[in-house]
Design a protein around this motif. Structure first.
Motif, PDB file in Angstrom:
ATOM      1  N   ARG A  15       0.819  -1.212   0.000  1.00 21.13           N
ATOM      2  CA  ARG A  15       0.000   0.000   0.000  1.00 21.13           C
ATOM      3  C   ARG A  15       0.864   1.277   0.000  1.00 21.13           C
ATOM      4  NH1 ARG A  15      -5.139  -1.597   1.530  1.00 21.13           N
ATOM      5  NH2 ARG A  15      -5.261  -3.632   2.570  1.00 21.13           N
ATOM      6  N   VAL A  16       2.160   1.138   0.244  1.00 26.26           N
ATOM      7  CA  VAL A  16       3.025   2.305   0.425  1.00 26.26           C
ATOM      8  C   VAL A  16       3.349   2.955  -0.912  1.00 26.26           C
ATOM      9  CG1 VAL A  16       5.272   3.087   1.266  1.00 26.26           C
ATOM     10  CG2 VAL A  16       4.027   1.316   2.500  1.00 26.26           C
ATOM     11  N   ASP A  17       3.183   4.243  -0.968  1.00 24.83           N
ATOM     12  CA  ASP A  17       3.497   4.991  -2.191  1.00 24.83           C
ATOM     13  C   ASP A  17       4.974   5.373  -2.164  1.00 24.83           C
ATOM     14  OD1 ASP A  17       3.341   6.328  -4.545  1.00 24.83           O
ATOM     15  OD2 ASP A  17       2.294   8.079  -3.747  1.00 24.83           O
ATOM     16  N   HIS A  18       5.818   4.372  -2.374  1.00 29.26           N
ATOM     17  CA  HIS A  18       7.267   4.553  -2.348  1.00 29.26           C
ATOM     18  C   HIS A  18       7.827   4.057  -3.676  1.00 29.26           C
ATOM     19  CE1 HIS A  18      11.504   4.036  -1.282  1.00 29.26           C
ATOM     20  NE2 HIS A  18      11.288   4.665  -0.151  1.00 29.26           N
ATOM     21  N   PRO A  19       8.740   4.802  -4.302  1.00 32.02           N
ATOM     22  CA  PRO A  19       9.220   4.407  -5.636  1.00 32.02           C
ATOM     23  C   PRO A  19       9.941   3.060  -5.666  1.00 32.02           C
ATOM     24  CG  PRO A  19      10.537   6.216  -4.739  1.00 32.02           C
ATOM     25  CD  PRO A  19       9.335   6.083  -3.862  1.00 32.02           C
ATOM     26  N   ASP A  20      10.446   2.597  -4.521  1.00 31.98           N
ATOM     27  CA  ASP A  20      11.206   1.346  -4.503  1.00 31.98           C
ATOM     28  C   ASP A  20      10.420   0.183  -3.913  1.00 31.98           C
ATOM     29  OD1 ASP A  20      13.582   2.567  -5.516  1.00 31.98           O
ATOM     30  OD2 ASP A  20      13.955   3.400  -3.522  1.00 31.98           O
ATOM     31  N   VAL A  21       9.119   0.356  -3.680  1.00 31.14           N
ATOM     32  CA  VAL A  21       8.377  -0.665  -2.948  1.00 31.14           C
ATOM     33  C   VAL A  21       8.356  -2.000  -3.677  1.00 31.14           C
ATOM     34  CG1 VAL A  21       6.116   0.003  -3.892  1.00 31.14           C
ATOM     35  CG2 VAL A  21       6.256  -1.179  -1.678  1.00 31.14           C
ATOM     36  N   VAL A  22       8.208  -2.006  -5.006  1.00 30.82           N
ATOM     37  CA  VAL A  22       8.175  -3.270  -5.742  1.00 30.82           C
ATOM     38  C   VAL A  22       9.515  -3.981  -5.632  1.00 30.82           C
ATOM     39  CG1 VAL A  22       7.952  -4.331  -8.009  1.00 30.82           C
ATOM     40  CG2 VAL A  22       6.385  -2.499  -7.337  1.00 30.82           C
ATOM     41  N   GLU A  23      10.598  -3.242  -5.845  1.00 28.55           N
ATOM     42  CA  GLU A  23      11.927  -3.846  -5.761  1.00 28.55           C
ATOM     43  C   GLU A  23      12.193  -4.389  -4.363  1.00 28.55           C
ATOM     44  OE1 GLU A  23      11.218  -1.039  -7.216  1.00 28.55           O
ATOM     45  OE2 GLU A  23      11.922  -1.251  -9.292  1.00 28.55           O
ATOM     46  N   VAL A  24      11.764  -3.639  -3.335  1.00 25.13           N
ATOM     47  CA  VAL A  24      11.973  -4.096  -1.959  1.00 25.13           C
ATOM     48  C   VAL A  24      11.220  -5.400  -1.708  1.00 25.13           C
ATOM     49  CG1 VAL A  24      11.356  -3.598   0.454  1.00 25.13           C
ATOM     50  CG2 VAL A  24      12.546  -1.874  -0.924  1.00 25.13           C
ATOM     51  N   LEU A  25       9.965  -5.453  -2.109  1.00 26.67           N
ATOM     52  CA  LEU A  25       9.165  -6.650  -1.870  1.00 26.67           C
ATOM     53  C   LEU A  25       9.678  -7.845  -2.674  1.00 26.67           C
ATOM     54  CD1 LEU A  25       5.653  -4.984  -1.750  1.00 26.67           C
ATOM     55  CD2 LEU A  25       6.812  -6.139   0.144  1.00 26.67           C
ATOM     56  N   GLU A  26      10.121  -7.589  -3.903  1.00 31.00           N
ATOM     57  CA  GLU A  26      10.697  -8.682  -4.695  1.00 31.00           C
ATOM     58  C   GLU A  26      11.977  -9.202  -4.043  1.00 31.00           C
ATOM     59  OE1 GLU A  26      11.116  -6.912  -8.519  1.00 31.00           O
ATOM     60  OE2 GLU A  26       9.106  -7.515  -9.187  1.00 31.00           O
ATOM     61  N   LEU A  27      12.778  -8.280  -3.489  1.00 31.77           N
ATOM     62  CA  LEU A  27      14.001  -8.685  -2.791  1.00 31.77           C
ATOM     63  C   LEU A  27      13.660  -9.548  -1.580  1.00 31.77           C
ATOM     64  CD1 LEU A  27      17.077  -8.481  -2.254  1.00 31.77           C
ATOM     65  CD2 LEU A  27      16.613  -6.354  -1.016  1.00 31.77           C
ATOM     66  N   LEU A  28      12.658  -9.130  -0.810  1.00 27.12           N
ATOM     67  CA  LEU A  28      12.252  -9.919   0.350  1.00 27.12           C
ATOM     68  C   LEU A  28      11.726 -11.287  -0.081  1.00 27.12           C
ATOM     69  CD1 LEU A  28      10.444  -7.219   2.538  1.00 27.12           C
ATOM     70  CD2 LEU A  28      12.743  -8.144   2.832  1.00 27.12           C
ATOM     71  N   GLY A  29      10.983 -11.305  -1.162  1.00 29.36           N
ATOM     72  CA  GLY A  29      10.454 -12.570  -1.656  1.00 29.36           C
ATOM     73  C   GLY A  29      11.538 -13.541  -2.062  1.00 29.36           C
ATOM     74  N   ARG A  30      12.669 -13.014  -2.564  1.00 27.22           N
ATOM     75  CA  ARG A  30      13.789 -13.879  -2.947  1.00 27.22           C
ATOM     76  C   ARG A  30      14.657 -14.265  -1.755  1.00 27.22           C
ATOM     77  NH1 ARG A  30      14.475  -9.766  -6.788  1.00 27.22           N
ATOM     78  NH2 ARG A  30      16.386  -9.080  -5.719  1.00 27.22           N
ATOM     79  N   SER A  31      14.668 -13.435  -0.715  1.00 29.75           N
ATOM     80  CA  SER A  31      15.690 -13.563   0.318  1.00 29.75           C
ATOM     81  C   SER A  31      15.233 -14.218   1.605  1.00 29.75           C
ATOM     82  CB  SER A  31      16.248 -12.172   0.655  1.00 29.75           C
ATOM     83  OG  SER A  31      16.726 -11.511  -0.492  1.00 29.75           O
ATOM     84  N   ILE A  32      13.987 -14.029   1.979  1.00 26.04           N
ATOM     85  CA  ILE A  32      13.537 -14.520   3.284  1.00 26.04           C
ATOM     86  C   ILE A  32      13.452 -16.044   3.267  1.00 26.04           C
ATOM     87  CG2 ILE A  32      11.613 -14.542   4.924  1.00 26.04           C
ATOM     88  CD1 ILE A  32      11.024 -11.674   4.132  1.00 26.04           C
ATOM     89  N   PRO A  33      14.168 -16.712   4.168  1.00 28.56           N
ATOM     90  CA  PRO A  33      14.170 -18.186   4.164  1.00 28.56           C
ATOM     91  C   PRO A  33      12.815 -18.798   4.500  1.00 28.56           C
ATOM     92  CG  PRO A  33      16.047 -17.299   5.403  1.00 28.56           C
ATOM     93  CD  PRO A  33      15.119 -16.150   5.144  1.00 28.56           C
ATOM     94  N   ASP A  34      12.050 -18.132   5.356  1.00 21.98           N
ATOM     95  CA  ASP A  34      10.735 -18.659   5.735  1.00 21.98           C
ATOM     96  C   ASP A  34       9.813 -18.613   4.524  1.00 21.98           C
ATOM     97  OD1 ASP A  34       7.964 -18.698   6.646  1.00 21.98           O
ATOM     98  OD2 ASP A  34       8.793 -18.535   8.671  1.00 21.98           O
ATOM     99  N   GLY A  35       9.397 -19.784   4.066  1.00 23.65           N
ATOM    100  CA  GLY A  35       8.595 -19.858   2.848  1.00 23.65           C
ATOM    101  C   GLY A  35       7.288 -19.100   2.942  1.00 23.65           C
ATOM    102  N   THR A  36       6.641 -19.132   4.103  1.00 26.07           N
ATOM    103  CA  THR A  36       5.356 -18.443   4.260  1.00 26.07           C
ATOM    104  C   THR A  36       5.536 -16.936   4.154  1.00 26.07           C
ATOM    105  OG1 THR A  36       4.557 -20.211   5.694  1.00 26.07           O
ATOM    106  CG2 THR A  36       3.391 -18.107   5.792  1.00 26.07           C
ATOM    107  N   VAL A  37       6.564 -16.407   4.829  1.00 22.45           N
ATOM    108  CA  VAL A  37       6.810 -14.963   4.804  1.00 22.45           C
ATOM    109  C   VAL A  37       7.264 -14.533   3.407  1.00 22.45           C
ATOM    110  CG1 VAL A  37       8.090 -13.066   5.851  1.00 22.45           C
ATOM    111  CG2 VAL A  37       7.405 -15.013   7.254  1.00 22.45           C
ATOM    112  N   ALA A  38       8.108 -15.352   2.771  1.00 23.75           N
ATOM    113  CA  ALA A  38       8.563 -15.029   1.417  1.00 23.75           C
ATOM    114  C   ALA A  38       7.382 -14.978   0.447  1.00 23.75           C
ATOM    115  CB  ALA A  38       9.595 -16.052   0.952  1.00 23.75           C
ATOM    116  N   LYS A  39       6.445 -15.908   0.619  1.00 25.19           N
ATOM    117  CA  LYS A  39       5.252 -15.916  -0.248  1.00 25.19           C
ATOM    118  C   LYS A  39       4.429 -14.659  -0.029  1.00 25.19           C
ATOM    119  CE  LYS A  39       1.237 -18.744  -1.465  1.00 25.19           C
ATOM    120  NZ  LYS A  39       0.510 -20.011  -1.183  1.00 25.19           N
ATOM    121  N   ALA A  40       4.328 -14.214   1.233  1.00 28.35           N
ATOM    122  CA  ALA A  40       3.604 -12.977   1.526  1.00 28.35           C
ATOM    123  C   ALA A  40       4.259 -11.788   0.826  1.00 28.35           C
ATOM    124  CB  ALA A  40       3.554 -12.741   3.033  1.00 28.35           C
ATOM    125  N   ALA A  41       5.594 -11.775   0.788  1.00 34.88           N
ATOM    126  CA  ALA A  41       6.307 -10.683   0.119  1.00 34.88           C
ATOM    127  C   ALA A  41       6.045 -10.699  -1.381  1.00 34.88           C
ATOM    128  CB  ALA A  41       7.808 -10.789   0.409  1.00 34.88           C
TER     129      ALA A  41
END
Length: 490
Positions: A451-477
Motif C-alpha cells: 500500500r506504500v506509495d514509495h518508488p522502490d516498494v516493488v523492488e523491496v518486496l521482490e528482494l524480500l520474496g527472494r531472500s527470506i528463508p521462511d517460505g510463508t513470509v517469502a510468499k507474503a512478500a
C-alpha cells in the motif's frame, strides 16, 4: 574517528592479553573505542574516564547496537578487561581505575534494561533493525569495492581497467615522511634531483620496472611480481589481510611458501607498505609515487576531492561513488566539525529531500550523529513527506516533543530503510538472507507494504520474496509485490 589509534590500541591489548593469558574480546573493545572516538571525543586510551563508560554503555550502546539485553554481561566484561589494561599500562591512575570498576559494577545492573528499552533506540538501530546487525554497524553501506582474489593477477595491460580516484597527502607531509624511510637512510635520494618527491618517484619507478634480482623482497620471483601487488593495493585503497597477501606471494614463489612476514618487513623498509596488526596497506608515499608512475605511462589516474570541503550534496555524492570506510569516517567527521549541528542538519536534509533512498539514507545516518542542537533544523522537515518519518524518529530518540508515527508513515519508513539495503543485498545475498532470517520484518508488516506509495516498494518486496528463508513470509512478500505492481508503483 581516528582509526589509527584504535587499531594500535587493539593490537597492544591483544599482545597484553597473550602475555598474561587473559582472554580479550577484541571485537567488543574495538566497538567501545570506536564509539568513544566517534561520539565522546576520545582520541587515545588515556582519554577514557569513568563517565565515558556511563555514556557509552547506558546511552550510546542502547541507541546504536542491536543486541539482546542478555548480552550486557559480555560487554561489561570487555569493559572491565579494558580497565585492567589501562591500569596496568599506566594509561590511567589507580584511583581512576578503581572509580571505573565501581562505575561498571553499577552499569552491569542497569545495562540490560537500557538495551531492552525501545525508547532508547537511535534512528539507525530502530530503523535498520529489520536489515540486520551487520548493516547497522556500517549504518549505510558506502560503496568501497570488494576485496578481490589476490591469487588472480590483474591483466598485464595496466590501462585495461580504470583506476579509482585516490586521496593524496599534502606535499609537505610527503616530503617529511621521506625522512623516516629506512631504505633512504641506506641509499639517500640524490640531492641534485631538486624536489625530493621527484627523486622518490624515480626510485619507485626503478623498483617497479627494473630487474632488482631479489634486492627488494629477498626473492627474484617476488620482486618481479611487485607491480601487480602494488597495483592491487592501490586499487583497493584499504588494509588487506596479511593472510591474503601471503597467499598471493605463495603463488608467485612457485614451489614452496614465501616468508610473508619477512617480505612485508622488507617492503616496510622501502616506505611502500605499512603493516598494522593483521593487515597491510600502501603508505601515502606509495600512493603518491604509484599515481605519478601511472601518469607517466599515460594512464588516467584521477585524484579524489577532499569531501570535507564539499557542500552537503557533494559529500553525499562523493560517499556514494565509493570511499574506503576509514577515509569516509574522517571526511564525515571533518565535514561536521566545520559546522554547527543545526547548520549541518539543515544542509544534509536539504540535500536529502527528493533524493534516491540510498542518498537519503546516507544523509539521515550522518544527521543521526548530531545532538539536540540540531533540533530546529530537523523539526523544519516535519512537513517533508519523505523526511517526516525520519525527523519524527530523530526527535523521539532524543526525547524531544514529536508527533507519533502513523501506520502509513511506519510502513513507508520500513520500505525506505529496506531500500537502503538493496545494493548490499545484491552484492552479498547470502548475508542479507541470514539477516532477514534473524531479524527481518514480520509477515503482517510485509503484507501491508504494497500500500506504500514509495518508488522502490516493488523492488523491496521482490528482494524480500527472494531472500527470506521462511517460505510463508517469502510468499507474503511476493504476493505484496504483485499487488504493488498492479497499482502501477514502479
Amino acid at each position: 574517528m581516528s582509526i589509527e589509534w584504535v587499531n594500535q590500541a587493539i593490537d597492544d591489548l591483544r599482545a597484553w592479553g597473550r602475555t598474561r593469558e587473559v582472554e580479550v574480546d577484541a571485537d567488543e573493545v574495538r566497538l567501545l573505542c570506536d564509539y568513544a572516538s566517534d561520539y565522546l571525543n576520545v582520541n587515545e586510551l588515556g582519554d577514557f574516564t569513568p563517565e565515558t563508560f556511563d555514556e557509552l554503555l547506558l546511552s550510546i550502546y542502547p541507541r546504536k547496537v542491536i543486541a539482546p539485553p542478555e548480552s550486557a554481561p559480555e560487554t561489561v566484561a570487555a569493559a572491565r578487561t579494558l580497565v585492567d589494561y589501562l591500569a596496568e599500562e599506566g594509561q590511567v591512575s589507580g584511583d581512576t581505575a578503581t572509580r571505573m570498576r565501581e562505575r561498571l559494577d553499577d552499569i552491569a545492573s542497569r545495562m540490560p534494561e537500557a538495551l531492552a528499552d525501545s525508547s532508547n533506540f537511535g534512528m539507525a538501530k530502530s530503523l535498520f533493525s529489520s536489515i540486520g546487525p551487520e548493516s547497522l554497524e556500517q549504518s549505510v553501506a558506502i560503496p568501497s569495492g570488494e576485496l578481490p582474489d589476490l591469487g588472480e593477477a590483474p591483466c598485464d595491460c595496466p590501462g585495461c581497467t580504470p583506476l579509482p580516484a585516490v586521496r593524496l597527502a599534502a606535499p609537505e607531509e610527503l616530503r617529511a615522511a621521506l625522512g623516516s624511510v629506512p631504505m633512504l637512510e641506506e641509499e639517500p635520494l640524490p640531492e641534485e634531483a631538486g624536489d625530493p618527491l621527484d627523486a622518490w618517484a624515480q626510485r619507485v619507478t626503478h623498483l617497479l620496472e627494473q630487474d632488482t634480482g631479489g634486492a627488494i623482497t629477498g626473492s627474484a620471483e617476488l620482486d618481479e611480481g611487485l607491480y601487480d601487488l602494488f597495483d592491487m593495493l592501490y586499487r583497493l585503497q584499504a588494509r588487506v589481510p596479511v593472510t591474503v597477501i601471503g597467499d598471493y606471494l605463495d603463488d608467485l614463489a612457485g614451489e614452496g611458501e614465501a616468508d610473508t612476514a619477512a617480505v612485508l618487513e622488507r617492503l616496510e623498509r622501502t616506505g611502500m607498505v605499512r603493516v598494522s596488526g593483521d593487515g597491510a596497506e600502501l603508505t601515502p608515499l606509495a600512493v603518491w609515487a604509484l599515481r605519478e608512475h601511472y601518469l607517466s605511462l599515460g594512464i588516467d589516474a584521477p585524484q579524489a576531492p577532499d569531501l570535507a570541503e564539499a557542500d552537503a550534496r557533494g559529500l553525499i555524492e562523493g560517499l556514494l561513488e565509493g570511499v574506503p570506510t576509514e577515509l569516509a569516517e574522517d571526511d564525515i567527521g571533518r565535514w561536521l566539525s566545520g559546522r554547527e549541528p543545526a547548520e549541518a542538519a539543515a544542509e544534509l536534509l536539504a540535500a536529502a529531500s527528493g533524493a534516491p533512498a540510498v542518498a537519503r539514507g546516507i544523509a539521515i545516518t550522518i544527521v543521526d550523529r548530531l545532538d539536540v542542537k540540531a533540533e530546529p533544523a530537523v523539526r523544519d522537515y516535519l512537513e517533508d513527506q519523505e523526511l517526516r518519518p525520519h525527523a519524527i524518529h530523530w526527535l523521539a530518540a532524543r526525547r524531544l516533543p514529536a508527533p507519533p508515527l502513523t501506520q502509513e508513515e511506519l510502513l513507508w519508513v520500513s520500505v525506505d530503510m529496506l531500500a537502503l539495503a538493496m545494493p548490499a543485498a545484491e552484492e552479498d545475498p547470502e548475508i542479507f538472507a541470514e539477516n532477514m532470517a534473524a531479524s527481518g520484518p514480520p509477515a503482517h508488516l510485509i503484507e501491508e507494504m504494497w500500500r506504500v506509495d514509495h518508488p522502490d516498494v516493488v523492488e523491496v518486496l521482490e528482494l524480500l520474496g527472494r531472500s527470506i528463508p521462511d517460505g510463508t513470509v517469502a510468499k507474503a512478500a511476493r504476493k505484496a509485490a504483485f499487488k504493488a505492481r498492479s497499482r502501477g508503483i514502479r
